[in-house]
Design a protein around this motif. Structure first.
Motif, PDB file in Angstrom:
ATOM      1  N   SER A   1       0.831  -1.206   0.000  1.00 45.90           N
ATOM      2  CA  SER A   1       0.000   0.000   0.000  1.00 45.90           C
ATOM      3  C   SER A   1       0.871   1.263   0.000  1.00 45.90           C
ATOM      4  CB  SER A   1      -0.897  -0.046   1.241  1.00 45.90           C
ATOM      5  OG  SER A   1      -1.474   1.192   1.479  1.00 45.90           O
ATOM      6  N   ALA A   2       1.952   1.246   0.817  1.00 49.39           N
ATOM      7  CA  ALA A   2       2.865   2.399   0.881  1.00 49.39           C
ATOM      8  C   ALA A   2       3.552   2.614  -0.470  1.00 49.39           C
ATOM      9  CB  ALA A   2       3.905   2.181   1.976  1.00 49.39           C
ATOM     10  N   ILE A   3       3.988   1.524  -1.098  1.00 52.63           N
ATOM     11  CA  ILE A   3       4.651   1.602  -2.408  1.00 52.63           C
ATOM     12  C   ILE A   3       3.698   2.220  -3.447  1.00 52.63           C
ATOM     13  CG2 ILE A   3       5.454   0.160  -4.352  1.00 52.63           C
ATOM     14  CD1 ILE A   3       6.713  -1.697  -2.128  1.00 52.63           C
ATOM     15  N   GLN A   4       2.425   1.786  -3.396  1.00 54.61           N
ATOM     16  CA  GLN A   4       1.411   2.310  -4.326  1.00 54.61           C
ATOM     17  C   GLN A   4       1.164   3.802  -4.097  1.00 54.61           C
ATOM     18  OE1 GLN A   4      -1.946  -0.320  -3.914  1.00 54.61           O
ATOM     19  NE2 GLN A   4      -2.355  -0.232  -6.101  1.00 54.61           N
ATOM     20  N   LYS A   5       0.949   4.164  -2.833  1.00 56.15           N
ATOM     21  CA  LYS A   5       0.636   5.568  -2.497  1.00 56.15           C
ATOM     22  C   LYS A   5       1.790   6.510  -2.862  1.00 56.15           C
ATOM     23  CE  LYS A   5      -2.540   4.767   1.366  1.00 56.15           C
ATOM     24  NZ  LYS A   5      -2.696   4.861   2.830  1.00 56.15           N
ATOM     25  N   LEU A   6       3.013   6.017  -2.717  1.00 58.76           N
ATOM     26  CA  LEU A   6       4.180   6.860  -2.987  1.00 58.76           C
ATOM     27  C   LEU A   6       4.567   6.825  -4.474  1.00 58.76           C
ATOM     28  CD1 LEU A   6       6.273   6.018   0.199  1.00 58.76           C
ATOM     29  CD2 LEU A   6       5.078   8.144  -0.279  1.00 58.76           C
ATOM     30  N   GLU A   7       3.818   6.030  -5.240  1.00 60.01           N
ATOM     31  CA  GLU A   7       4.021   5.943  -6.692  1.00 60.01           C
ATOM     32  C   GLU A   7       5.448   5.536  -7.052  1.00 60.01           C
ATOM     33  OE1 GLU A   7       2.715   9.818  -7.968  1.00 60.01           O
ATOM     34  OE2 GLU A   7       0.613   9.249  -7.892  1.00 60.01           O
ATOM     35  N   VAL A   8       5.909   4.482  -6.360  1.00 58.85           N
ATOM     36  CA  VAL A   8       7.232   3.909  -6.656  1.00 58.85           C
ATOM     37  C   VAL A   8       7.041   2.414  -6.910  1.00 58.85           C
ATOM     38  CG1 VAL A   8       8.555   5.630  -5.362  1.00 58.85           C
ATOM     39  CG2 VAL A   8       7.679   3.626  -4.161  1.00 58.85           C
ATOM     40  N   THR A   9       8.136   1.710  -7.168  1.00 58.23           N
ATOM     41  CA  THR A   9       7.975   0.290  -7.515  1.00 58.23           C
ATOM     42  C   THR A   9       8.597  -0.679  -6.515  1.00 58.23           C
ATOM     43  OG1 THR A   9       9.905   0.551  -8.960  1.00 58.23           O
ATOM     44  CG2 THR A   9       7.742   0.663  -9.998  1.00 58.23           C
ATOM     45  N   THR A  10       9.502  -0.182  -5.652  1.00 57.98           N
ATOM     46  CA  THR A  10      10.145  -1.101  -4.705  1.00 57.98           C
ATOM     47  C   THR A  10      10.067  -0.576  -3.274  1.00 57.98           C
ATOM     48  OG1 THR A  10      12.325  -0.045  -4.804  1.00 57.98           O
ATOM     49  CG2 THR A  10      11.856  -1.732  -6.474  1.00 57.98           C
ATOM     50  N   ARG A  11      10.293  -1.488  -2.348  1.00 57.12           N
ATOM     51  CA  ARG A  11      10.324  -1.134  -0.921  1.00 57.12           C
ATOM     52  C   ARG A  11      11.392  -0.069  -0.658  1.00 57.12           C
ATOM     53  NH1 ARG A  11      11.441  -5.388   4.009  1.00 57.12           N
ATOM     54  NH2 ARG A  11       9.911  -6.551   2.857  1.00 57.12           N
ATOM     55  N   GLN A  12      12.579  -0.252  -1.258  1.00 57.85           N
ATOM     56  CA  GLN A  12      13.695   0.685  -1.046  1.00 57.85           C
ATOM     57  C   GLN A  12      13.354   2.086  -1.549  1.00 57.85           C
ATOM     58  OE1 GLN A  12      16.133  -0.287   0.948  1.00 57.85           O
ATOM     59  NE2 GLN A  12      16.773   1.848   0.910  1.00 57.85           N
ATOM     60  N   GLN A  13      12.693   2.151  -2.711  1.00 54.87           N
ATOM     61  CA  GLN A  13      12.286   3.450  -3.260  1.00 54.87           C
ATOM     62  C   GLN A  13      11.257   4.124  -2.350  1.00 54.87           C
ATOM     63  OE1 GLN A  13      10.887   2.332  -7.153  1.00 54.87           O
ATOM     64  NE2 GLN A  13      12.904   2.518  -8.120  1.00 54.87           N
ATOM     65  N   ALA A  14      10.366   3.315  -1.775  1.00 53.58           N
ATOM     66  CA  ALA A  14       9.345   3.854  -0.859  1.00 53.58           C
ATOM     67  C   ALA A  14      10.009   4.435   0.384  1.00 53.58           C
ATOM     68  CB  ALA A  14       8.357   2.757  -0.470  1.00 53.58           C
ATOM     69  N   ILE A  15      11.006   3.711   0.908  1.00 55.27           N
ATOM     70  CA  ILE A  15      11.739   4.187   2.091  1.00 55.27           C
ATOM     71  C   ILE A  15      12.433   5.508   1.776  1.00 55.27           C
ATOM     72  CG2 ILE A  15      13.732   3.706   3.602  1.00 55.27           C
ATOM     73  CD1 ILE A  15      12.984   0.671   3.238  1.00 55.27           C
ATOM     74  N   GLU A  16      13.129   5.544   0.626  1.00 56.41           N
ATOM     75  CA  GLU A  16      13.874   6.754   0.230  1.00 56.41           C
ATOM     76  C   GLU A  16      12.941   7.946   0.050  1.00 56.41           C
ATOM     77  OE1 GLU A  16      17.157   7.723  -0.123  1.00 56.41           O
ATOM     78  OE2 GLU A  16      17.319   5.895   1.046  1.00 56.41           O
ATOM     79  N   LYS A  17      11.823   7.720  -0.632  1.00 53.79           N
ATOM     80  CA  LYS A  17      10.904   8.828  -0.907  1.00 53.79           C
ATOM     81  C   LYS A  17      10.291   9.347   0.392  1.00 53.79           C
ATOM     82  CE  LYS A  17       7.304  10.368  -4.056  1.00 53.79           C
ATOM     83  NZ  LYS A  17       6.534  10.069  -5.273  1.00 53.79           N
ATOM     84  N   ALA A  18       9.842   8.442   1.261  1.00 53.72           N
ATOM     85  CA  ALA A  18       9.224   8.848   2.531  1.00 53.72           C
ATOM     86  C   ALA A  18      10.241   9.561   3.410  1.00 53.72           C
ATOM     87  CB  ALA A  18       8.662   7.623   3.248  1.00 53.72           C
ATOM     88  N   LYS A  19      11.487   9.086   3.364  1.00 56.41           N
ATOM     89  CA  LYS A  19      12.561   9.727   4.154  1.00 56.41           C
ATOM     90  C   LYS A  19      12.856  11.134   3.632  1.00 56.41           C
ATOM     91  CE  LYS A  19      17.427   9.267   4.925  1.00 56.41           C
ATOM     92  NZ  LYS A  19      18.624   8.604   4.499  1.00 56.41           N
ATOM     93  N   ASN A  20      12.953  11.248   2.318  1.00 51.71           N
ATOM     94  CA  ASN A  20      13.252  12.555   1.715  1.00 51.71           C
ATOM     95  C   ASN A  20      12.154  13.589   1.933  1.00 51.71           C
ATOM     96  OD1 ASN A  20      15.776  11.814   0.785  1.00 51.71           O
ATOM     97  ND2 ASN A  20      15.013  11.075  -1.176  1.00 51.71           N
ATOM     98  N   LYS A  21      10.923  13.097   2.079  1.00 50.72           N
ATOM     99  CA  LYS A  21       9.805  13.998   2.342  1.00 50.72           C
ATOM    100  C   LYS A  21       9.722  14.355   3.832  1.00 50.72           C
ATOM    101  CE  LYS A  21       7.801  13.858  -1.826  1.00 50.72           C
ATOM    102  NZ  LYS A  21       7.684  15.052  -2.674  1.00 50.72           N
ATOM    103  N   GLY A  22      10.514  13.632   4.657  1.00 49.84           N
ATOM    104  CA  GLY A  22      10.470  13.893   6.097  1.00 49.84           C
ATOM    105  C   GLY A  22       9.299  13.199   6.783  1.00 49.84           C
ATOM    106  N   TRP A  23       8.760  12.149   6.151  1.00 49.56           N
ATOM    107  CA  TRP A  23       7.596  11.460   6.722  1.00 49.56           C
ATOM    108  C   TRP A  23       7.990  10.294   7.609  1.00 49.56           C
ATOM    109  CZ3 TRP A  23       5.039  11.518   1.238  1.00 49.56           C
ATOM    110  CH2 TRP A  23       4.532  12.797   0.991  1.00 49.56           C
ATOM    111  N   ILE A  24       9.208   9.799   7.464  1.00 50.67           N
ATOM    112  CA  ILE A  24       9.670   8.735   8.381  1.00 50.67           C
ATOM    113  C   ILE A  24      11.058   9.112   8.912  1.00 50.67           C
ATOM    114  CG2 ILE A  24       8.353   6.877   7.303  1.00 50.67           C
ATOM    115  CD1 ILE A  24      10.996   5.942   5.979  1.00 50.67           C
TER     116      ILE A  24
END
Length: 201
Positions: A178-201
């Motif tokens: 669900s997180a990968i879908q919402k963040l519009e990425v394709t992998t777990r690592q990309q989801a982590i990076e995007k959420a981190k860069n946005k300051g959400w995690i």
């Protein structure tokens, strides 16, 4: 005299800040810390007027320290100093009601004046960060999805996350998917990076 604790994990920057602040007649650096836990101990021991905290440090972030101080109604003022103009971080800082939020690229004079202003009960924000507030994106992730991504960021496997959060294997996989879908990425690592860069995690 304004008593200050500096918490910064980069040794050279921490040393430079300490040296420059010591040149001021009305500021005394009572302790330095290289990580969050050492910073917390120093704050408890020295009871400073102002805590100068880096946002990303080992063991505890500057924002986590600020939250703990607020929960305990501690009187020390908090200035977060960061390299990142991330809207998510800024929003967290505002929610935590920190007294100052400055970018590391600010001139030292700006920081010194910020320490004095904060001691006098004012709030200080880097000008560039004000713009970030208007660009604030809504975080699409649920609390549980953020929990799962935070643990994944620490290198935990799905099985370890299952144990840590007392969830089933399928539930953890669903949160990740669900997180990968919402963040519009394709992998777990990309989801982590995007959420981190946005300051959400």
């Amino acid at each position: 005299m304004i008593r200050v604790v500096i918490a910064e994990d980069q040794k050279m920057l921490r040393g430079a800040l300490t040296s420059l602040l010591k040149l001021e007649d009305d500021i005394e650096v009572v302790a330095e810390a290289a990580d969050g836990l050492a910073a917390w101990d120093a704050i408890m021991e020295y009871q400073p007027d102002v805590c100068l905290l880096d946002i990303e440090m080992p063991s505890m972030s500057g924002l986590e320290i600020a939250e703990k101080l607020k929960q305990e109604n501690h009187l020390s003022k908090v200035i977060i100093v960061t390299t990142f103009a991330r809207p998510g971080y800024l929003q967290k800082a505002i929610d935590t009601q920190v007294d100052g939020y400055l970018l590391k690229e600010e001139p030292i004079d700006f920081l010194i004046e910020a320490i004095r202003s904060v001691k006098n009960g004012e709030r200080v924000l880097s000008t560039d960060l004000a713009a970030a507030l208007f660009l604030k994106e809504v975080n699409p992730l649920t609390e549980r999805e953020m929990d799962v991504l935070r643990l994944a960021k620490k290198g935990m496997t799905t099985r370890e996350i299952v144990k840590a959060l007392y969830l089933t294997d399928g539930t953890v996989r669903n949160y990740l998917s669900s997180a990968i879908q919402k963040l519009e990425v394709t992998t777990r690592q990309q989801a982590i990076e995007k959420a981190k860069n946005k300051g959400w995690i």
